[in-house]
Design a protein around this motif. Structure first.
Motif, PDB file in Angstrom:
ATOM      1  N   ALA A 394      -8.747   4.254   0.808  1.00 15.49           N
ATOM      2  CA  ALA A 394      -9.827   3.299   1.101  1.00 15.49           C
ATOM      3  C   ALA A 394      -9.622   2.750   2.504  1.00 15.49           C
ATOM      4  O   ALA A 394      -8.495   2.425   2.901  1.00 15.49           O
ATOM      5  N   TRP A 395     -10.720   2.631   3.253  1.00 17.73           N
ATOM      6  CA  TRP A 395     -10.664   2.129   4.623  1.00 17.73           C
ATOM      7  C   TRP A 395     -10.711   0.611   4.649  1.00 17.73           C
ATOM      8  O   TRP A 395     -11.469  -0.019   3.912  1.00 17.73           O
ATOM      9  N   ASN A 396      -9.926   0.030   5.550  1.00 12.80           N
ATOM     10  CA  ASN A 396     -10.082  -1.380   5.868  1.00 12.80           C
ATOM     11  C   ASN A 396     -11.392  -1.543   6.641  1.00 12.80           C
ATOM     12  O   ASN A 396     -11.751  -0.670   7.434  1.00 12.80           O
ATOM     13  N   PRO A 397     -12.117  -2.651   6.440  1.00  9.09           N
ATOM     14  CA  PRO A 397     -13.395  -2.831   7.151  1.00  9.09           C
ATOM     15  C   PRO A 397     -13.283  -2.768   8.676  1.00  9.09           C
ATOM     16  O   PRO A 397     -14.280  -2.502   9.349  1.00  9.09           O
ATOM     17  N   ASP A 398     -12.082  -3.000   9.227  1.00  7.40           N
ATOM     18  CA  ASP A 398     -11.949  -2.945  10.690  1.00  7.40           C
ATOM     19  C   ASP A 398     -11.939  -1.512  11.222  1.00  7.40           C
ATOM     20  O   ASP A 398     -12.021  -1.289  12.436  1.00  7.40           O
ATOM     21  N   GLY A 399     -11.831  -0.512  10.329  1.00  8.42           N
ATOM     22  CA  GLY A 399     -11.859   0.879  10.750  1.00  8.42           C
ATOM     23  C   GLY A 399     -10.593   1.342  11.450  1.00  8.42           C
ATOM     24  O   GLY A 399     -10.520   2.479  11.926  1.00  8.42           O
ATOM     25  N   LYS A 400      -9.579   0.488  11.501  1.00  7.12           N
ATOM     26  CA  LYS A 400      -8.333   0.827  12.202  1.00  7.12           C
ATOM     27  C   LYS A 400      -7.171   1.062  11.237  1.00  7.12           C
ATOM     28  O   LYS A 400      -6.108   1.515  11.649  1.00  7.12           O
ATOM     29  N   ARG A 401      -7.385   0.725   9.981  1.00 15.84           N
ATOM     30  CA  ARG A 401      -6.329   0.873   8.972  1.00 15.84           C
ATOM     31  C   ARG A 401      -6.936   1.447   7.695  1.00 15.84           C
ATOM     32  O   ARG A 401      -8.142   1.346   7.475  1.00 15.84           O
ATOM     33  N   PHE A 402      -6.072   2.010   6.856  1.00 16.52           N
ATOM     34  CA  PHE A 402      -6.514   2.463   5.540  1.00 16.52           C
ATOM     35  C   PHE A 402      -5.345   2.328   4.561  1.00 16.52           C
ATOM     36  O   PHE A 402      -4.176   2.200   4.978  1.00 16.52           O
ATOM     37  N   VAL A 403      -5.667   2.310   3.293  1.00 16.34           N
ATOM     38  CA  VAL A 403      -4.636   2.286   2.250  1.00 16.34           C
ATOM     39  C   VAL A 403      -4.764   3.561   1.434  1.00 16.34           C
ATOM     40  O   VAL A 403      -5.864   4.088   1.243  1.00 16.34           O
ATOM     41  N   ASP A 422       2.524  -1.219   5.881  1.00 13.73           N
ATOM     42  CA  ASP A 422       2.980  -1.960   4.703  1.00 13.73           C
ATOM     43  C   ASP A 422       3.020  -0.999   3.523  1.00 13.73           C
ATOM     44  O   ASP A 422       2.380   0.053   3.532  1.00 13.73           O
ATOM     45  N   SER A 423       3.765  -1.405   2.495  1.00 11.63           N
ATOM     46  CA  SER A 423       3.748  -0.607   1.262  1.00 11.63           C
ATOM     47  C   SER A 423       3.892  -1.529   0.068  1.00 11.63           C
ATOM     48  O   SER A 423       4.405  -2.657   0.183  1.00 11.63           O
ATOM     49  N   TRP A 424       3.412  -1.050  -1.062  1.00  6.87           N
ATOM     50  CA  TRP A 424       3.501  -1.811  -2.307  1.00  6.87           C
ATOM     51  C   TRP A 424       4.066  -0.859  -3.363  1.00  6.87           C
ATOM     52  O   TRP A 424       3.422   0.118  -3.737  1.00  6.87           O
ATOM     53  N   GLU A 425       5.278  -1.150  -3.787  1.00  7.78           N
ATOM     54  CA  GLU A 425       5.950  -0.250  -4.705  1.00  7.78           C
ATOM     55  C   GLU A 425       5.651  -0.610  -6.160  1.00  7.78           C
ATOM     56  O   GLU A 425       5.290  -1.736  -6.480  1.00  7.78           O
ATOM     57  N   GLY A 426       5.826   0.378  -7.025  1.00  7.64           N
ATOM     58  CA  GLY A 426       5.712   0.140  -8.457  1.00  7.64           C
ATOM     59  C   GLY A 426       4.299   0.086  -8.990  1.00  7.64           C
ATOM     60  O   GLY A 426       4.067  -0.390 -10.094  1.00  7.64           O
ATOM     61  N   VAL A 427       3.332   0.570  -8.215  1.00  9.33           N
ATOM     62  CA  VAL A 427       1.942   0.570  -8.664  1.00  9.33           C
ATOM     63  C   VAL A 427       1.467   2.016  -8.769  1.00  9.33           C
ATOM     64  O   VAL A 427       1.389   2.733  -7.770  1.00  9.33           O
ATOM     65  N   ARG A 428       1.172   2.450  -9.979  1.00  9.55           N
ATOM     66  CA  ARG A 428       0.672   3.816 -10.192  1.00  9.55           C
ATOM     67  C   ARG A 428      -0.849   3.802 -10.014  1.00  9.55           C
ATOM     68  O   ARG A 428      -1.578   3.416 -10.922  1.00  9.55           O
ATOM     69  N   VAL A 429      -1.275   4.200  -8.845  1.00 11.12           N
ATOM     70  CA  VAL A 429      -2.671   4.026  -8.437  1.00 11.12           C
ATOM     71  C   VAL A 429      -3.542   5.176  -8.927  1.00 11.12           C
ATOM     72  O   VAL A 429      -3.209   6.353  -8.740  1.00 11.12           O
ATOM     73  N   GLN A 430      -4.681   4.811  -9.516  1.00  7.38           N
ATOM     74  CA  GLN A 430      -5.699   5.797  -9.885  1.00  7.38           C
ATOM     75  C   GLN A 430      -6.833   5.810  -8.860  1.00  7.38           C
ATOM     76  O   GLN A 430      -7.362   6.845  -8.516  1.00  7.38           O
ATOM     77  N   CYS A 431      -7.185   4.607  -8.353  1.00 12.64           N
ATOM     78  CA  CYS A 431      -8.284   4.492  -7.392  1.00 12.64           C
ATOM     79  C   CYS A 431      -8.086   3.224  -6.570  1.00 12.64           C
ATOM     80  O   CYS A 431      -7.506   2.234  -7.068  1.00 12.64           O
ATOM     81  N   LEU A 432      -8.567   3.226  -5.314  1.00 13.23           N
ATOM     82  CA  LEU A 432      -8.375   2.102  -4.390  1.00 13.23           C
ATOM     83  C   LEU A 432      -9.707   1.679  -3.785  1.00 13.23           C
ATOM     84  O   LEU A 432     -10.638   2.473  -3.661  1.00 13.23           O
ATOM     85  N   TRP A 433      -9.759   0.391  -3.384  1.00 19.97           N
ATOM     86  CA  TRP A 433     -10.937  -0.133  -2.683  1.00 19.97           C
ATOM     87  C   TRP A 433     -10.528  -1.332  -1.854  1.00 19.97           C
ATOM     88  O   TRP A 433      -9.818  -2.209  -2.332  1.00 19.97           O
ATOM     89  N   CYS A 434     -10.978  -1.382  -0.593  1.00 21.42           N
ATOM     90  CA  CYS A 434     -10.726  -2.540   0.270  1.00 21.42           C
ATOM     91  C   CYS A 434     -11.945  -3.446   0.237  1.00 21.42           C
ATOM     92  O   CYS A 434     -13.070  -2.989   0.478  1.00 21.42           O
ATOM     93  N   LEU A 435     -11.725  -4.740  -0.017  1.00 19.57           N
ATOM     94  CA  LEU A 435     -12.835  -5.687  -0.030  1.00 19.57           C
ATOM     95  C   LEU A 435     -13.214  -6.078   1.401  1.00 19.57           C
ATOM     96  O   LEU A 435     -12.446  -5.891   2.350  1.00 19.57           O
ATOM     97  N   GLY A 436     -14.393  -6.676   1.520  1.00 17.54           N
ATOM     98  CA  GLY A 436     -14.954  -6.976   2.830  1.00 17.54           C
ATOM     99  C   GLY A 436     -14.174  -7.980   3.647  1.00 17.54           C
ATOM    100  O   GLY A 436     -14.343  -8.057   4.865  1.00 17.54           O
ATOM    101  N   ASP A 437     -13.305  -8.789   2.996  1.00 18.15           N
ATOM    102  CA  ASP A 437     -12.548  -9.790   3.766  1.00 18.15           C
ATOM    103  C   ASP A 437     -11.425  -9.157   4.581  1.00 18.15           C
ATOM    104  O   ASP A 437     -10.802  -9.819   5.413  1.00 18.15           O
ATOM    105  N   GLY A 438     -11.151  -7.861   4.338  1.00 14.47           N
ATOM    106  CA  GLY A 438     -10.114  -7.177   5.107  1.00 14.47           C
ATOM    107  C   GLY A 438      -8.704  -7.491   4.663  1.00 14.47           C
ATOM    108  O   GLY A 438      -7.742  -6.940   5.203  1.00 14.47           O
ATOM    109  N   ARG A 439      -8.549  -8.372   3.685  1.00 19.72           N
ATOM    110  CA  ARG A 439      -7.201  -8.752   3.231  1.00 19.72           C
ATOM    111  C   ARG A 439      -6.876  -8.194   1.847  1.00 19.72           C
ATOM    112  O   ARG A 439      -5.765  -7.740   1.610  1.00 19.72           O
TER     113      ARG A 439
END
Length: 605
Positions: A394-403, A422-439
């Motif tokens: 998923a893209w960050n709204p700033d277009g310069k980062r993604f997760v 950055d990284s976040w360990e211990g999360v088995r991800v099925q799907c991702l989404w960045c919200l509009g606040d960029g955080r």
């Protein structure tokens, strides 16, 4: 004027109605207002039309012809009927048909507005401010909120002040400001702003700074509209009330129309008031416009660009194909093929400005590809570890980062060169989404939930909890709603703000395949999803039953994407190796179009 089917020749006194004196006001019968509108009858007694018949007492009236000697009751209009007559009168008055209004009020025995209100209207429109201010004292007794008089007086004096300034009468304007506006002790902040207008050098400067039309009919009409909001409708109708009601009716009909998929035009001139609004299913994107067969294996994903000019499709055949959308014909043409995705392509994400496209693979894929769509060049091929599974992005709204992340217990935040931020360990991800606040980043995990993760303060919180695995999800443009494909359950709509399940959509077959649904259409009023029964299902967002089932694919439909710029264009990707492009019915004869239903079966409830 006939009412309720009354026969021609009946005594027209039967059509008189009670005076609408809810506040106890009265005026002389037959008196004509200065704007040509007749006042009401004496204190609630009915008025007989001037056709030679005499109006009797309240219990009845004299009959004529064969009915001599018989008594009949007067026709008294209901409150609703009287309201309709007043609305018609106001509308006709706005068109300048004052003689017609006079006749309508005389024959019905109704009154368009209170005599004090008419006098007040005339004084405002003529700029007789002292008289208009005196009229407020008469209106005070008729108002539900006498305190509103101060606000009305403020609006009058503000107009008076501005008109003096425009005429160059600075001393008179100053007197209004100091001697009349300031003693009201109301809206002192606005008074400070008004005082600043004394420094304006000329009329045009004043109009620009005050954002004001200037002295004349336009600004006085606008002032009157504001003043009318403080008066009860029994005294003076709200401005253009009939147009408001008609506009609301049109909007309600459009809102209830299952297939309405164009921008709402609030201009009444653009619609016919003689017919109910209805959109044909033939205008809806449920007919195959094109079948794209360039992939040579299962097509796992498809996604239109944010500007709607391109479609990206990813396949088990290890390629991504970029298609160009013709702005006129809406036909798709192969633009370029991006090759080398050894594991196949199961997920795609456009950057906010559509410059880049990220491609992810299935569960055993530890790499992702970041392509420059404009040049066709690979900008980054990223892999943090061979143990990783990078299946979603998923893209960050700033277009310069993604997760990005996957089901092996991690997700990362990276820059365009693939550097780990950055990284976040211990999360088995099925799907991702960045919200509009960029955080905040939303991630669905193997615990059948969606959680929000904040990389700035390293906090996380539960948002959605399902009872079955969440295979995929997407979020509406405003960030308020989430659309989930839930294993064995189908498509669920959640409110992310209130954290409640809003609706469960019926019809779709959803097992444990990953199927991607989408919001779409004008204002994202519709929802579409693929299905394991080889169909595409479309629902109106507010209804649980599908409004259309699209057939044509011969195997599971993995993904549906609705064009964000062209509400009548949609694409679906299937295990049958094809991408189908859906649009309105082709331009055929009515007979042929009526028979063209094999691709779209109506499922209206």
């Amino acid at each position: 004027m006939q009412a309720n089917g009354a026969a021609q020749g009946q005594d027209s006194s039967e059509l008189s109605c009670l005076n609408s004196a809810q506040n106890g006001e009265s005026s002389s019968a037959g008196g004509t207002h200065s704007n040509g509108l007749l006042s009401s009858a004496d204190n609630g007694n009915s008025v007989g039309a001037s056709n030679g018949s005499s109006a009797g007492p309240a219990s009845g009236s004299a009959a004529s012809g064969s009915e001599v000697g018989s008594l009949k009751k007067k026709k008294r209009l209901s409150q609703a009927e009287e309201d309709v007559i007043r609305l018609i009168g106001q509308h006709l008055h706005g068109l300048g048909l004052n003689q017609t209004v006079d006749l309508l009020m005389q024959e019905s025995g109704c009154r368009l507005e209170h005599s004090s209100a008419t006098k007040f209207r005339n004084h405002v429109m003529e700029g007789e401010w002292d008289k208009a201010e005196n009229d407020l004292n008469e209106l005070r007794a008729l108002m539900h909120s006498p305190n509103a008089i101060v606000r009305m007086k403020f609006l009058l004096l503000q107009q008076k002040y501005l008109e003096y300034l425009e005429d160059g009468k600075v001393l008179e304007a100053l007197q209004v400001l100091r001697g009349e506006l300031t003693p009201l002790k109301y809206n002192t902040d606005r008074i400070h702003v008004l005082s600043g207008y004394l420094m304006c050098s000329h009329a045009e400067d004043l109009k620009a700074k005050a954002e004001w039309e200037g002295k004349g009919t336009a600004s006085r009409c606008r002032l009157l509209d504001k003043l009318q909001t403080y008066l009860p409708p029994s005294v003076m109708l709200p401005p253009r009330r009939m147009q408001t009601l008609l506009r609301q009716a049109v909007e309600l009909q459009r809102d209830r129309c299952l297939y309405h998929n164009t921008k709402l035009d609030s201009n009444l001139d653009s619609v016919s008031l003689l017919l109910d609004h209805v959109c044909s299913r033939k205008q809806f994107p449920c007919y195959t416009q094109q079948i794209l067969t360039e992939h040579c294996n299962e097509v796992w994903f498809c996604k239109f660009s944010n500007d709607g000019t391109k479609l990206a499709t990813g396949s088990k055949d290890t390629t991504v194909i970029i298609w160009q959308v013709d702005p006129e014909s809406h036909q798709l043409k192969l633009l370029r093929t991006l090759e080398g995705h050894a594991y196949g392509v199961s997920y795609l994400a456009w950057s906010p400005d559509d410059t880049y496209l990220i491609a992810c693979g299935p569960d055993d894929c530890s790499e992702l590809w970041l392509w420059n769509v404009q040049t066709g060049e690979l900008r980054t091929k990223m892999s943090q570890s061979h143990e990783d599974s990078l299946t979603s992005v998923a893209w960050n709204p700033d277009g310069k980062r993604f997760v990005t992340g996957g089901q092996r217990g991690q997700f990362y935040q990276c820059d365009l060169d693939g550097n780990l931020l950055d990284s976040w360990e211990g999360v088995r991800v099925q799907c991702l989404w960045c919200l509009g606040d960029g955080r905040a980043v939303l991630a669905s995990d193997t615990h059948q939930r969606i959680r929000g993760y904040n990389f700035e303060d390293l906090t996380d919180r539960n948002i959605v909890q399902e009872d079955h695995p969440i295979m995929s999800f997407t979020v509406s443009k405003n960030g308020r709603l989430a659309l989930l494909n839930v294993a064995t359950q189908g498509v669920h709509l959640w409110d992310l703000q209130d954290r409640v399940l809003v609706r469960k959509y019926q019809g779709v077959t959803q097992g444990f395949y990953t199927i991607h649904s989408c919001f779409g259409g004008h204002n994202e009023d519709f929802i579409a999803s693929g299905s394991e029964d080889h169909k595409v299902y479309i629902w109106h967002r507010r209804g649980e039953l599908p409004i259309a089932e699209l057939t044509g694919h011969t195997r599971t439909v993995n993904c549906v994407s609705w064009n964000p710029a062209i509400p009548g264009l949609m694409a679906s990707a299937s295990d049958d190796g094809t991408v189908r492009v859906w649009g309105p019915a082709p331009f055929l004869d009515t007979q042929e179009a009526d028979g063209l239903t094999e691709n779209c079966s109506n499922m209206d409830s």
